[in-house]
Design an enzyme around this catalytic site. Structure first.
Site, PDB file in Angstrom:
ATOM      1  N   LYS A  11       0.907  -1.145  -0.009  1.00 32.91           N
ATOM      2  CA  LYS A  11       0.119  -0.115   0.003  1.00 32.91           C
ATOM      3  C   LYS A  11       0.969   1.186   0.106  1.00 32.91           C
ATOM      4  O   LYS A  11       2.045   0.956   0.357  1.00 32.91           O
ATOM      5  CB  LYS A  11      -0.982  -0.036   1.376  1.00 32.91           C
ATOM      6  CG  LYS A  11      -2.007  -1.155   1.229  1.00 32.91           C
ATOM      7  CD  LYS A  11      -2.762  -1.252   2.485  1.00 32.91           C
ATOM      8  CE  LYS A  11      -3.864  -2.185   2.338  1.00 32.91           C
ATOM      9  NZ  LYS A  11      -4.820  -2.182   3.615  1.00 32.91           N
ATOM     10  N   TYR A  52     -12.488  -2.913  -2.656  1.00 32.56           N
ATOM     11  CA  TYR A  52     -12.978  -2.624  -1.035  1.00 32.56           C
ATOM     12  C   TYR A  52     -14.723  -2.394  -1.046  1.00 32.56           C
ATOM     13  O   TYR A  52     -15.024  -1.667  -0.245  1.00 32.56           O
ATOM     14  CB  TYR A  52     -12.362  -1.432  -0.456  1.00 32.56           C
ATOM     15  CG  TYR A  52     -10.945  -1.762   0.132  1.00 32.56           C
ATOM     16  CD1 TYR A  52     -10.390  -2.778   0.536  1.00 32.56           C
ATOM     17  CD2 TYR A  52      -9.805  -0.899  -0.417  1.00 32.56           C
ATOM     18  CE1 TYR A  52      -9.169  -3.343   0.950  1.00 32.56           C
ATOM     19  CE2 TYR A  52      -8.540  -0.922  -0.064  1.00 32.56           C
ATOM     20  CZ  TYR A  52      -8.231  -2.288   0.460  1.00 32.56           C
ATOM     21  OH  TYR A  52      -6.906  -2.763   0.809  1.00 32.56           O
ATOM     22  N   PHE A  60     -15.328   4.209   8.098  1.00 31.05           N
ATOM     23  CA  PHE A  60     -14.003   4.783   7.747  1.00 31.05           C
ATOM     24  C   PHE A  60     -13.681   4.525   6.189  1.00 31.05           C
ATOM     25  O   PHE A  60     -12.580   4.944   5.572  1.00 31.05           O
ATOM     26  CB  PHE A  60     -13.082   3.827   8.426  1.00 31.05           C
ATOM     27  CG  PHE A  60     -12.938   2.305   8.206  1.00 31.05           C
ATOM     28  CD1 PHE A  60     -12.759   1.820   6.932  1.00 31.05           C
ATOM     29  CD2 PHE A  60     -13.814   1.436   8.982  1.00 31.05           C
ATOM     30  CE1 PHE A  60     -12.584   0.378   6.857  1.00 31.05           C
ATOM     31  CE2 PHE A  60     -14.043   0.131   8.476  1.00 31.05           C
ATOM     32  CZ  PHE A  60     -13.560  -0.226   7.749  1.00 31.05           C
ATOM     33  N   ARG A  88      -1.255 -14.380   4.878  1.00 29.82           N
ATOM     34  CA  ARG A  88      -1.978 -13.801   5.704  1.00 29.82           C
ATOM     35  C   ARG A  88      -1.513 -13.593   7.016  1.00 29.82           C
ATOM     36  O   ARG A  88      -1.313 -12.805   7.868  1.00 29.82           O
ATOM     37  CB  ARG A  88      -3.321 -14.247   5.726  1.00 29.82           C
ATOM     38  CG  ARG A  88      -4.486 -13.823   4.668  1.00 29.82           C
ATOM     39  CD  ARG A  88      -4.907 -12.499   4.421  1.00 29.82           C
ATOM     40  NE  ARG A  88      -5.719 -12.279   5.547  1.00 29.82           N
ATOM     41  CZ  ARG A  88      -6.616 -10.908   5.477  1.00 29.82           C
ATOM     42  NH1 ARG A  88      -6.560 -10.241   4.409  1.00 29.82           N
ATOM     43  NH2 ARG A  88      -7.184 -10.707   6.461  1.00 29.82           N
ATOM     44  N   THR A  94      -5.472  -7.170  10.544  1.00 27.45           N
ATOM     45  CA  THR A  94      -5.536  -5.920   9.873  1.00 27.45           C
ATOM     46  C   THR A  94      -5.212  -4.664  10.756  1.00 27.45           C
ATOM     47  O   THR A  94      -4.771  -3.607  10.391  1.00 27.45           O
ATOM     48  CB  THR A  94      -7.164  -5.852   9.548  1.00 27.45           C
ATOM     49  OG1 THR A  94      -7.450  -7.159   9.010  1.00 27.45           O
ATOM     50  CG2 THR A  94      -7.534  -4.753   8.814  1.00 27.45           C
ATOM     51  N   ASN A 120      -1.889   0.209   7.229  1.00 26.42           N
ATOM     52  CA  ASN A 120      -1.198  -1.026   7.616  1.00 26.42           C
ATOM     53  C   ASN A 120      -0.513  -1.777   6.521  1.00 26.42           C
ATOM     54  O   ASN A 120      -0.340  -3.025   6.438  1.00 26.42           O
ATOM     55  CB  ASN A 120      -2.614  -1.956   8.026  1.00 26.42           C
ATOM     56  CG  ASN A 120      -3.431  -2.493   6.961  1.00 26.42           C
ATOM     57  OD1 ASN A 120      -3.273  -1.903   5.958  1.00 26.42           O
ATOM     58  ND2 ASN A 120      -4.420  -3.077   7.370  1.00 26.42           N
ATOM     59  N   HIS A 123      -1.661  -5.260   1.443  1.00 28.16           N
ATOM     60  CA  HIS A 123      -2.794  -6.106   1.284  1.00 28.16           C
ATOM     61  C   HIS A 123      -2.532  -7.632   0.787  1.00 28.16           C
ATOM     62  O   HIS A 123      -1.531  -7.837  -0.037  1.00 28.16           O
ATOM     63  CB  HIS A 123      -3.853  -5.417   0.455  1.00 28.16           C
ATOM     64  CG  HIS A 123      -4.824  -6.407  -0.321  1.00 28.16           C
ATOM     65  ND1 HIS A 123      -6.125  -6.648   0.255  1.00 28.16           N
ATOM     66  CD2 HIS A 123      -4.787  -7.267  -1.376  1.00 28.16           C
ATOM     67  CE1 HIS A 123      -6.564  -7.524  -0.444  1.00 28.16           C
ATOM     68  NE2 HIS A 123      -5.901  -7.833  -1.343  1.00 28.16           N
ATOM     69  N   GLU A 134      -8.652 -11.112  -7.611  1.00 29.37           N
ATOM     70  CA  GLU A 134      -7.811  -9.933  -7.434  1.00 29.37           C
ATOM     71  C   GLU A 134      -6.779  -9.764  -8.453  1.00 29.37           C
ATOM     72  O   GLU A 134      -6.161  -8.736  -8.642  1.00 29.37           O
ATOM     73  CB  GLU A 134      -7.482  -9.764  -5.969  1.00 29.37           C
ATOM     74  CG  GLU A 134      -8.576  -9.740  -4.921  1.00 29.37           C
ATOM     75  CD  GLU A 134      -8.279  -9.592  -3.495  1.00 29.37           C
ATOM     76  OE1 GLU A 134      -7.088 -10.085  -3.170  1.00 29.37           O
ATOM     77  OE2 GLU A 134      -9.212  -9.310  -2.730  1.00 29.37           O
TER      78      GLU A 134
HETATM   79  P1  IDP Z   1      -7.749  -6.763   5.670  1.00 27.83           P
HETATM   80  O1  IDP Z   1      -6.806  -5.833   4.586  1.00 27.83           O
HETATM   81  O2  IDP Z   1      -6.918  -7.636   6.616  1.00 27.83           O
HETATM   82  O3  IDP Z   1      -8.189  -8.018   4.464  1.00 27.83           O
HETATM   83  P2  IDP Z   1     -10.547  -5.818   5.426  1.00 27.83           P
HETATM   84  O4  IDP Z   1     -11.371  -6.104   6.538  1.00 27.83           O
HETATM   85  O5  IDP Z   1     -10.624  -6.440   4.303  1.00 27.83           O
HETATM   86  O6  IDP Z   1      -8.964  -6.372   6.203  1.00 27.83           O
HETATM   87  O7  IDP Z   1     -10.066  -4.224   5.285  1.00 27.83           O
HETATM   88  C1  IDP Z   1      -9.433  -3.728   4.350  1.00 27.83           C
HETATM   89  C2  IDP Z   1      -8.682  -2.572   4.702  1.00 27.83           C
HETATM   90  O8  IDP Z   1      -9.405  -1.582   5.138  1.00 27.83           O
HETATM   91  C3  IDP Z   1      -7.607  -2.983   5.627  1.00 27.83           C
HETATM   92  O9  IDP Z   1      -6.542  -3.454   5.323  1.00 27.83           O
HETATM   93  C4  IDP Z   1      -7.489  -1.344   6.356  1.00 27.83           C
HETATM   94  O10 IDP Z   1      -6.638  -0.755   5.588  1.00 27.83           O
HETATM   95  C5  IDP Z   1      -8.788  -0.817   6.138  1.00 27.83           C
HETATM   96  N1  IDP Z   1      -9.644  -0.916   7.263  1.00 27.83           N
HETATM   97  C6  IDP Z   1     -10.156  -2.018   7.768  1.00 27.83           C
HETATM   98  N2  IDP Z   1     -10.933  -1.807   8.954  1.00 27.83           N
HETATM   99  C7  IDP Z   1     -10.580  -0.554   9.271  1.00 27.83           C
HETATM  100  C8  IDP Z   1     -10.948   0.343  10.418  1.00 27.83           C
HETATM  101  O11 IDP Z   1     -11.723   0.000  11.454  1.00 27.83           O
HETATM  102  N3  IDP Z   1     -10.531   1.596  10.321  1.00 27.83           N
HETATM  103  C9  IDP Z   1      -9.849   1.925   9.415  1.00 27.83           C
HETATM  104  N4  IDP Z   1      -9.467   1.235   8.318  1.00 27.83           N
HETATM  105  C10 IDP Z   1      -9.770  -0.073   8.399  1.00 27.83           C
HETATM  106 MG    MG Z   2      -9.439  -8.129   2.928  1.00 29.33          MG
END
Ligand code: IDP
Ligand code: MG
Length: 164
Positions: A11, A52, A60, A88, A94, A120, A123, A134
């Site tokens: 990212k 997304y 968010f 993962r 996450t 974070n 991905h 994807e």
């Molecule tokens: P993942 O990336 O671990 O698969 P997902 O739930 O698919 O997690 O969320 C996608 C991305 O959205 C996360 O990697 C993060 O960048 C962002 N995200 C997820 N939950 C939150 C949150 O509660 N606050 C802010 N950003 C979030």
């Molecule tokens: Mg995800």
């Protein structure tokens, strides 16, 4: 466990921190091959919304979208035994605070920002099915027959490109 592909994307915060080589090293040291890498690319809004789409209604989401558009990303395809769940585990949870507590050596724990949810670093696909969707989305490539295609000499591990 069969060999499989997964989609990984560094990212914007990971690209800004120049984590490409460090991240490749983590995969290679865990018996995973980085088989495709795309040049740094700034995503278009539409592809971020599609990628997304499961989060469009979250409060968010606007922060996530603007974060994902804030700089280039690096799309990658990673291949190996149990690649989806292995990657993962290597990237960690996450939420960066949770990652620091539960998986302190994970990529997100080491390089993510605990004070800004979307930041974070990386991905990775959460299932084999999503990995293929994807890969098609970001590489415009069908790898439905991934096992057959990728167990042949068409696998060219790009380890050298990772400059470790
Ligand atoms: P993942 O990336 O671990 O698969 P997902 O739930 O698919 O997690 O969320 C996608 C991305 O959205 C996360 O990697 C993060 O960048 C962002 N995200 C997820 N939950 C939150 C949150 O509660 N606050 C802010 N950003 C979030
Ligand atoms: Mg995800």
């Amino acid at each position: 466990m069969a060999k499989e592909v997964t989609y990984v994307m560094i990212k914007p915060d990971g690209v800004k921190q120049k984590l490409f080589s460090k991240i490749c090293k983590v995969f290679l040291e865990n018996d995973l091959d980085v088989i495709e890498i795309q040049n740094e690319i700034v995503l278009k809004k539409d592809i971020v919304r599609e990628h997304y789409s499961h989060l469009l209604n979250e409060s968010f989401y606007p922060d996530l979208e603007s974060f994902m558009l804030s700089g280039p990303v690096i799309p990658m395809i990673v291949y190996g035994e149990d690649a989806v769940s292995k990657v993962r585990a290597l990237i960690g949870p996450t939420n960066v605070k949770k990652a620091r507590e539960e998986s302190p050596n994970s990529i997100r724990a080491l390089y993510g920002n605990p004070d800004f949810g979307p930041a974070n670093v990386i991905h990775a696909s959460d299932s084999r099915e999503n990995a293929l969707i994807e890969i098609k989305r970001f590489f415009n490539k069908e790898l439905q027959r991934s096992k057959e295609v990728l167990t042949s000499s068409s696998i060219i591990p790009l380890s050298l490109n990772c400059a470790i």
